[in-house]
Write a protein that holds these residues in place. Sequence first.
Motif, mmCIF file in Angstrom:
data_model
loop_
_atom_site.group_PDB
_atom_site.id
_atom_site.type_symbol
_atom_site.label_atom_id
_atom_site.label_comp_id
_atom_site.label_asym_id
_atom_site.label_seq_id
_atom_site.Cartn_x
_atom_site.Cartn_y
_atom_site.Cartn_z
ATOM 1 N N THR B 87 -2.922 -2.447 4.736
ATOM 2 C CA THR B 87 -1.575 -2.655 5.281
ATOM 3 C C THR B 87 -1.651 -2.889 6.784
ATOM 4 O O THR B 87 -0.976 -3.746 7.343
ATOM 5 N N ARG B 100 3.520 -6.186 2.161
ATOM 6 C CA ARG B 100 4.285 -5.682 1.013
ATOM 7 C C ARG B 100 3.363 -5.050 -0.020
ATOM 8 O O ARG B 100 3.603 -3.927 -0.488
ATOM 9 N N LEU B 103 1.877 -1.754 1.204
ATOM 10 C CA LEU B 103 2.832 -0.641 1.231
ATOM 11 C C LEU B 103 3.129 -0.134 -0.169
ATOM 12 O O LEU B 103 3.210 1.073 -0.396
ATOM 13 N N VAL B 104 3.278 -1.071 -1.124
ATOM 14 C CA VAL B 104 3.579 -0.650 -2.498
ATOM 15 C C VAL B 104 2.405 0.153 -3.064
ATOM 16 O O VAL B 104 2.593 1.238 -3.644
ATOM 17 N N ALA B 107 2.300 3.505 -1.493
ATOM 18 C CA ALA B 107 3.343 4.388 -2.026
ATOM 19 C C ALA B 107 2.936 4.935 -3.392
ATOM 20 O O ALA B 107 3.184 6.110 -3.695
ATOM 21 N N THR B 155 6.811 5.742 3.655
ATOM 22 C CA THR B 155 6.144 4.577 3.073
ATOM 23 C C THR B 155 7.065 3.868 2.080
ATOM 24 O O THR B 155 7.131 2.624 2.063
ATOM 25 N N ALA B 159 8.370 0.145 2.403
ATOM 26 C CA ALA B 159 8.078 -0.807 1.329
ATOM 27 C C ALA B 159 9.357 -1.522 0.895
ATOM 28 O O ALA B 159 9.363 -2.748 0.713
ATOM 29 N N ALA B 162 10.349 -3.947 3.511
ATOM 30 C CA ALA B 162 9.478 -5.129 3.555
ATOM 31 C C ALA B 162 9.966 -6.231 2.608
ATOM 32 O O ALA B 162 9.638 -7.404 2.799
ATOM 33 N N PHE B 175 4.850 -0.715 10.217
ATOM 34 C CA PHE B 175 3.939 -0.633 9.059
ATOM 35 C C PHE B 175 2.565 -0.158 9.522
ATOM 36 O O PHE B 175 1.915 0.674 8.884
#
Lengths: 642, 203
Positions: B87, B100, B103-104, B107, B155, B159, B162, B175
């Motif tokens: 990230t 994106r 971050l996903v 998470a 986060t 996300a 984003a 981020f």
Amino acid sequence: MAVVQTNPPVSATDSLHQRLDSTWREPSGFGGWFKRVHHTTIGIRFIVTAFIFFLLGGILAVLMRLQLARPENKFLGPDRYNQFFTVHGSTMIFLFAVPLMFQGFGIYLVPLIVGARNIAFPRLAAFSYYIYLFGCLFFWAGLLLNTGADRGWFAYVTLSGPDYSPGKRVDFWAQMITFTELSALATAICLAATILRHRAPGMSLNRMPMILWEKLVLSFMVIFAMPAVMLSSSMLLLDRTVGTQFFNPAEGGDVLLYQHLFWFFGHPDVYIIFLPGTAFVTTIVTAFARRHIFGYLALVVSTISIGFLGFGVWVHHMFATGLPQMGESFFTAATLMIVIPTAVQFFCWIATLWHGRVQFKLPMWWIAGFFFVFMIGGLSGLMLASVPVDTQVHDTFFVVAHFHYVLIGGAVFPMFGALYFWVPKMTGRMLNDALGKWNFWLFFIGFNMTFFTMHFLGLRGMTRRVYTYVPEMNWGWLNLLATCGALLMGVGVLVFILNFFWSRKYGAIAGPDPWRAGSLEWATSSPPQSYNFAELPTVNGREALWDAAPNQPVVAGIREDIRETLVTDSLDGDPDHRMESPGPSAWPFWAAVATSGLFIGSVFSARSVLYTAVPVAITLIGWYWPRWGVSQRRKATEVWSE
Amino acid sequence: MERVSERAVLDVSGLPSVVFGPRNVVWLGTILFMLIEGAMMAMLYASYFYYRTRSTDWPPGVMPPALTYGVANGIVFLLSLAPAWWTRKKSRAGDISGARMGLVVLAIFGAVNIALRVYEFSALNCEWSANAYASTVWMLLGVHSAHLATDFIETVVLAVLAFTDRVDGTRFSDFDENSMYWYFVVGVAVVTDFVIYGATRLL
């Protein structure tokens, strides 16, 4: 001497002022009050609120003195007396001294002295104020509901533990610590970031005025010291509310750990209160000696070394607990060592005054008072650093006398000096000279009557925290003398308040630089405009105004239509990039309300944290969530670094 | 720009407005937050070892925590460094689809960490009210869980953000800082694991 005028006359630059003002103006009206984020607003709120709690703490002190004025007095009962001395001490340390000396003056002055338009993280500064305010109200609501803390300002276990302090009194104290220390930590982040990244171009580290060094060292002291007391008070709260065993000796808990954690915060906190005082002294001495400070480097090194040594002396508060003798010797030596940087500071001030052309104006009276009072406090401190003497006078009025000489000498005298020095900047009006001298002499004489007397009471065996005594002890007349002194001090403070309100209306107009001082807050109008400086200054020396070149440049190229600020390099103060400062928002207020709900709820039910955490998360997300229009505008104009 | 006076100027209009890492003021703020939380944890570790010096047997009167979930969570924490690093890299390049994805995934790792953390509490083999050791172990894990939950929520929020059209340059640096804070959470997790699972057995 060249003069930097960063705020040209309004008439010449109407359109510039209007543009900047429409960008930076604080929101008005009732709703607007909760959205304001300019550092001058937040700083003044801190100073006013902390001063009100100084008065409230002072009222408690006078009531206690009235109780002690004669033997076997029935004015306050023992229970009320216990609450009063606890709330008095806690208020003066947590609700007055740190919030006013470090947070209030820091938030107000630092952005002006570095030459910035606002503080770094202005919304965090606003949050810091609301959390502090709610902590104050919570703690004092406890006292008014007869749930005032009553176990002393350090709430030692096991006395404050669940077995010996049922009810909610100690919980109010423990959670007040969480409120105020969270607030102090938030301020420390704002101030350290402002000092390290928002200094005017040219203000390299070795050109920073001493007050910035002090605030920087202090911010780091807060960052490393406050977590210790948040931890110890949280552990105490958990012992009391959910049955943990941190301080229960029957289950492997340890009462001395509490004292270690508390004083690991508590002694640095003495310096967190004292160092702002020394910075005020340095600033005021420089301004009125009409010369640069003598021994700048020595002062910087002293300030930093006090920052370090302050963490190495906490055990001297625990000499009477039966620690190993080796440890006691070490901490005696460390305690004596801290005299060295403190003395260096004193000699630098003396040398500055010696070689200057001293103008003995009102702020200087308080500095003179500081020299006298703090020196006596320092000498009794030397006596107490020796273990045998400390053991003899432990928990007597000798100790009370000592720490009031140090704290009132080291903080309150410089604070009054600072108020007389900077209130003209905040209000635009000079304080009255005659009333100021009445204020000084009443307070100075009253103070010495009260606290010098206490040395003798302590040596004659009067222990602190007793609500009365029998006539046969022969302490009566000394106590009466101390009470009269306390009343005189109170009158002195009232004269200051009278002076403040009188001067707001009738005081002479201050103008930008009434003292012809050298740092950047004097380069703008009094009070400063919403944007602080029409043209951002650059700096050519330690006293920016005195050392300015004949055509000292100003910064150009910062946008006026948005809240753009300049970020500079931490070491040299070279321009680095442009950054948009956050604007007004009510979210910090709501986040503080939600956080207060969580803190207060946890006092009554530990389980409540599970649902009171939800509004905290929601308000913090609301605080953060970017607005669509702002993000589109930024996308259109932003410049990425290489 | 309209000039007010004939003063010499230092023109900064050409300076960037989006920067990353130590140049960024938010980076400094995050570091200072980490110092505060690190100081808090250091004080807790010190308390743990202080209690150790006050007791002859360790852990006193209870079993040491079971290793399974703690070790498993430690491994997940270490693996989560990869999406955090990813990230960071993509954010600095302004690559929104990369950010994106990072971050996903981060998470998801955070959610697994939290789930395992719940089991960790159940495997501590002591009630927090048993004795001072038990209280300290619960507090160590509890405070770290607060860090974990905070950064997990952050986060998730980032996300979601984003995937909106509100991502300007400063959000990319957010981020980036979020990943740095995640490194901190992982670092503290590893040290805490050594104390709770290691020191309890070895000392």
